[in-house]
Design an enzyme around this catalytic site. Structure first.
Site, mmCIF file in Angstrom:
data_model
loop_
_atom_site.group_PDB
_atom_site.id
_atom_site.type_symbol
_atom_site.label_atom_id
_atom_site.label_comp_id
_atom_site.label_asym_id
_atom_site.label_seq_id
_atom_site.Cartn_x
_atom_site.Cartn_y
_atom_site.Cartn_z
ATOM 1 N N GLU A 44 7.529 -12.862 -21.345
ATOM 2 C CA GLU A 44 7.326 -11.490 -20.867
ATOM 3 C C GLU A 44 6.221 -10.793 -21.661
ATOM 4 O O GLU A 44 5.384 -10.088 -21.092
ATOM 5 C CB GLU A 44 8.660 -10.720 -20.965
ATOM 6 N N LYS A 89 1.913 -2.268 -7.976
ATOM 7 C CA LYS A 89 3.269 -2.220 -8.506
ATOM 8 C C LYS A 89 4.248 -3.012 -7.661
ATOM 9 O O LYS A 89 5.108 -3.710 -8.161
ATOM 10 C CB LYS A 89 3.694 -0.757 -8.593
ATOM 11 N N ARG A 136 0.907 1.857 -5.932
ATOM 12 C CA ARG A 136 1.159 0.828 -4.918
ATOM 13 C C ARG A 136 -0.126 0.133 -4.466
ATOM 14 O O ARG A 136 -0.086 -0.835 -3.713
ATOM 15 C CB ARG A 136 1.843 1.458 -3.697
ATOM 16 N N LYS A 186 2.797 -9.232 -20.181
ATOM 17 C CA LYS A 186 2.428 -7.819 -20.354
ATOM 18 C C LYS A 186 1.007 -7.702 -20.872
ATOM 19 O O LYS A 186 0.211 -6.921 -20.373
ATOM 20 C CB LYS A 186 3.423 -7.191 -21.336
ATOM 21 N N TRP A 200 -4.062 -1.560 -1.126
ATOM 22 C CA TRP A 200 -4.223 -2.802 -1.909
ATOM 23 C C TRP A 200 -4.609 -3.837 -0.875
ATOM 24 O O TRP A 200 -3.801 -4.235 -0.043
ATOM 25 C CB TRP A 200 -2.913 -3.152 -2.598
ATOM 26 N N HIS A 252 3.795 -29.936 -28.657
ATOM 27 C CA HIS A 252 3.678 -30.906 -27.560
ATOM 28 C C HIS A 252 2.449 -30.635 -26.694
ATOM 29 O O HIS A 252 2.389 -31.082 -25.555
ATOM 30 C CB HIS A 252 4.957 -30.890 -26.710
ATOM 31 N N ASN A 294 1.055 -0.348 6.165
ATOM 32 C CA ASN A 294 1.364 -1.156 4.986
ATOM 33 C C ASN A 294 1.963 -2.459 5.488
ATOM 34 O O ASN A 294 2.853 -2.434 6.333
ATOM 35 C CB ASN A 294 2.374 -0.383 4.118
ATOM 36 N N GLY A 295 1.493 -3.593 4.980
ATOM 37 C CA GLY A 295 2.062 -4.869 5.416
ATOM 38 C C GLY A 295 0.992 -5.755 6.026
ATOM 39 O O GLY A 295 -0.209 -5.512 5.877
ATOM 40 N N GLU A 352 -1.723 -8.932 -18.194
ATOM 41 C CA GLU A 352 -1.945 -8.147 -16.973
ATOM 42 C C GLU A 352 -2.666 -6.838 -17.239
ATOM 43 O O GLU A 352 -3.380 -6.351 -16.374
ATOM 44 C CB GLU A 352 -0.648 -7.915 -16.182
ATOM 45 N N CYS A 405 0.874 -1.163 0.000
ATOM 46 C CA CYS A 405 0.000 0.000 0.000
ATOM 47 C C CYS A 405 0.915 1.217 0.000
ATOM 48 O O CYS A 405 2.124 1.083 0.129
ATOM 49 C CB CYS A 405 -0.860 0.029 1.263
HETATM 50 O O1 M6R Z 1 9.845 -4.957 -8.133
HETATM 51 P P1 M6R Z 1 10.097 -6.313 -8.696
HETATM 52 O O2 M6R Z 1 10.866 -6.272 -9.978
HETATM 53 O O3 M6R Z 1 10.708 -7.265 -7.731
HETATM 54 O O4 M6R Z 1 8.647 -6.869 -9.050
HETATM 55 C C1 M6R Z 1 8.462 -8.179 -9.486
HETATM 56 C C2 M6R Z 1 7.101 -8.364 -10.127
HETATM 57 O O5 M6R Z 1 6.087 -8.130 -9.194
HETATM 58 C C3 M6R Z 1 6.914 -7.421 -11.318
HETATM 59 O O6 M6R Z 1 7.946 -7.579 -12.243
HETATM 60 C C4 M6R Z 1 5.575 -7.679 -12.019
HETATM 61 O O7 M6R Z 1 5.544 -8.964 -12.566
HETATM 62 C C5 M6R Z 1 5.384 -6.625 -13.087
HETATM 63 N N1 M6R Z 1 4.642 -5.535 -12.567
HETATM 64 C C6 M6R Z 1 4.733 -7.119 -14.312
HETATM 65 O O8 M6R Z 1 4.645 -6.109 -15.284
#
Ligand code: M6R
Length: 599
Positions: free
Chosen positions: A475, A594, A27, A479, A70, A498, A96-97, A482, A2
């Site tokens: 990747e 994030k 966040r 992208k 969050w 396969h 936060n946490g 998400e 958060c």
């Molecule tokens: O801050 P980090 O690179 O450790 O975050 C890891 C993942 O949470 C992050 O890469 C996430 O998969 C991305 N937001 C995807 O776009």
């Protein structure tokens, strides 16, 4: 996961806190709230984003705290939004946490009035009890902290006591030292428009912020934390005319890459100059590298494996951080463990690094975030220098991570004598070409947008690639899924037949990386297999190569080992425009945030 903000000073607290929350929204964005403290405490909070929160101006407020959430414990509702208060309404707390022992604490606080389903709410009631016993605000927060188990960052205020008391345990908090007051944030973006003078709190710190001073305590002792100047400017936290942060950050990639490369290329020696503290003797003798990371950073780790193994002649194991284990009998003395993490705060990655350290291994972080938790825990760090990334979808930090890891691969190869100065110079030349190659892709955005519009209502999307392009296929699928919520999957090109080939129809576009660096003939055969099942194929093909068997091609500048990285940028744009066509909230995809600071 958060965002926390706080302010005490001469400016109007409500507007400083709202601006801070806006910048921290990445966040978490399922609810938001602010507590303003003047003669009494007024709390404004509700479910939804900060845009929906009405905060009346309050000239009497001398300070305040804010939160963007969050949710973990309790759904996103007005009642569960922070700040939370005690029975009297005098104490306000943001958190936060996760508190591991909140059930037990809640039972103990029998008789107190709870209004939410959150774990957080026990904190103001613990503070209330300590104040009733005669403690002042700081002492009461310290007494409450003694009872909390888990990871957290908190900020607390009381109507009758001066200042904001903040504390961190495994969750980031930064103090801003401004001319017009003191600021608090989960990260620097919360207040960078007011000050760039910052100090990072450490685990166990309790900070008492006054309007012109700060006192920090750790384990009962008064401590000081270095005041540093961050090189981010306020515009780094804005959208600079783009509709979304993600779009801005995609377009920032040439600049981000120049920053990642600048000063790190030694042409004469054919080597990268990285200025790292890891001992060269150790790096010469290691016989294994482990990489632990999550999400996009994990894909950067997979790309790094494909770069490092042939250049350095060393085995590289890449694990999802949440799965990383060290087995008994592993030769821990000769292993380097590398955490790849944009934020430096990802709980799974931090705990992987802690497991590695506990086994006696040397640890290294590749991160974007100076002052982050990981940088304090590892033996050494390499910064990717991408600048702040606000969009939940990682874009510029992925290319910068791979670039930093390519520099690291070159450094290791030269150090261990597995590549010559000429070979080193060739790799560095490709790295140097990256910003202009990426710019060439950005210049083709109109073509990519048209393709995105043509296929945005497809049933599913598949991405295939080999070698260095395989992590990029994963990747690209991440992208797209998400931010658009479309079904998207990435595969090693050879794996399709396969199993996944059963999913391929005329309504499932296949995006195929036809880079020359890995068995292009075999990949072409895989493309023909999907075409003959009716799937429209968008080929990402080396500029000049004839791939006319694809329904569409996007030309990618030829760039050896880094060509798939450049192709990735084309698919960032593809994902962005598909999501935009679908009207998705691109910077705030549902259920995500994030920075994932819970395990
Ligand atoms: O801050 P980090 O690179 O450790 O975050 C890891 C993942 O949470 C992050 O890469 C996430 O998969 C991305 N937001 C995807 O776009």
């Amino acid at each position: 996961m958060c965002g926390i903000t706080g302010y005490i000073g001469d400016n109007e607290s409500a507007s400083v806190l709202s601006a801070g929350l806006k910048n921290l929204e990445y966040r978490g964005y399922d609810s938001a709230g602010i507590a303003l403290i003047g003669d009494d405490v007024t709390v404004h909070k509700q479910e939804g984003t900060i845009d929906g929160l009405t905060i009346p101006s309050n000239a009497d407020a001398t300070h305040g705290i804010g939160h963007t959430r969050w949710s973990t414990h309790g759904e996103p509702t007005d009642a569960n939004a922070h700040p939370h208060t005690d029975c009297s309404g005098d104490v306000a707390v943001v958190h936060n946490g996760i508190l591991a022992n909140y059930h037990e604490l809640k039972e103990e606080l029998n008789g107190h009035i709870f209004e939410s389903e959150t774990d957080t709410e026990v904190i103001p009631h613990l503070i209330e009890e300590a104040i009733a016993d005669g403690a002042d605000l700081r002492a009461a927060v310290m007494r409450a902290l003694d009872r909390l188990e888990g990871s957290f960052a908190i900020a607390a205020t009381h109507a009758d006591y001066e200042g904001i008391v903040a504390a961190r345990q495994d969750s980031p908090l930064v103090i801003g030292h401004g001319d017009e007051g003191m600021y608090l944030g989960s990260d620097v973006t919360a207040f960078v428009e007011y000050t760039r003078q910052v100090s990072f709190l450490e685990d166990g710190d309790v900070a008492h912020l006054y309007d012109d001073d700060i006192e920090i305590f750790n384990d009962g002792e008064r401590v000081t934390r270095e005041v540093q100047t961050v090189d981010w400017d306020a515009s780094a936290a804005g959208k600079a005319g783009h509709d979304h942060y993600m779009h801005k950050e995609i377009h920032e990639q040439p600049t981000a890459l120049r920053q990642a490369i600048s000063g790190r290329v030694d042409d004469l020696a054919g080597n990268a100059s990285l200025n790292i503290d890891l001992d060269d003797g150790f790096l010469q003798t290691i016989d294994e590298i482990h990489i632990a990371a999550c999400g996009t950073s994990y894909h950067a780790g997979l790309y790094a494996k494909e770069l490092i193994e042939p250049l350095v002649d060393i085995s590289v194991r890449v694990d999802l951080a949440s799965e990383y284990e060290v087995y008994d009998g592993h030769n821990t003395q000769d292993t380097l463990v590398v955490a790849v993490t944009q934020s430096g705060e990802t709980a799974d990655t931090l705990s992987a690094i802690r497991r590695a350290k506990a086994s006696g291994m040397t640890t290294f972080a590749v991160t974007n975030t100076v002052g982050s938790t990981i940088t304090r825990e590892v033996d050494d760090s390499l910064f990717i220098k991408a600048g702040p990334e606000i969009g939940v979808a990682a874009t510029k930090t992925f290319v910068s991570q791979v670039t930093a890891l390519a520099l690291f691969a070159t450094y290791l190869g030269r150090l261990r004598g597995t590549i010559s100065a000429d070979e080193g110079a060739d790799i560095l030349e490709d790295i140097r070409q990256l910003p202009s190659a990426v710019q060439a892709i950005l210049d083709e955005e109109a073509q990519i947008r048209r393709l995105a519009a043509q296929y945005s209502d497809s049933k599913a999307f598949f991405f295939i690639g080999r070698g260095l392009a395989q992590p990029v296929a994963l990747e690209s699928a991440l992208k797209l899924k998400e931010i658009s919520y479309a079904h998207a999957e990435g595969f090693a090109a050879g794996e399709l037949k396969h199993g996944p080939l059963a999913l391929v129809t005329e309504n499932t576009p296949v995006l195929a990386f036809l880079n020359q660096s890995a068995a292009p003939e075999e990949t072409r055969n895989n493309v023909k297999e999907v075409e003959s099942r009716g799937a429209p194929v968008i080929g990402l093909a080396t500029d000049g190569a004839d791939e006319s068997f694809c329904k569409h091609t996007i030309d990618i500048p030829e760039l050896g080992r880094l060509e798939p990285l450049v192709a990735n940028v084309a698919l960032q744009l593809f994902a962005y425009h598909v999501a935009n066509e679908m009207g998705r909230p691109i910077d705030k995809p549902r259920n995500l945030a994030k920075s994932v600071t819970v395990g």
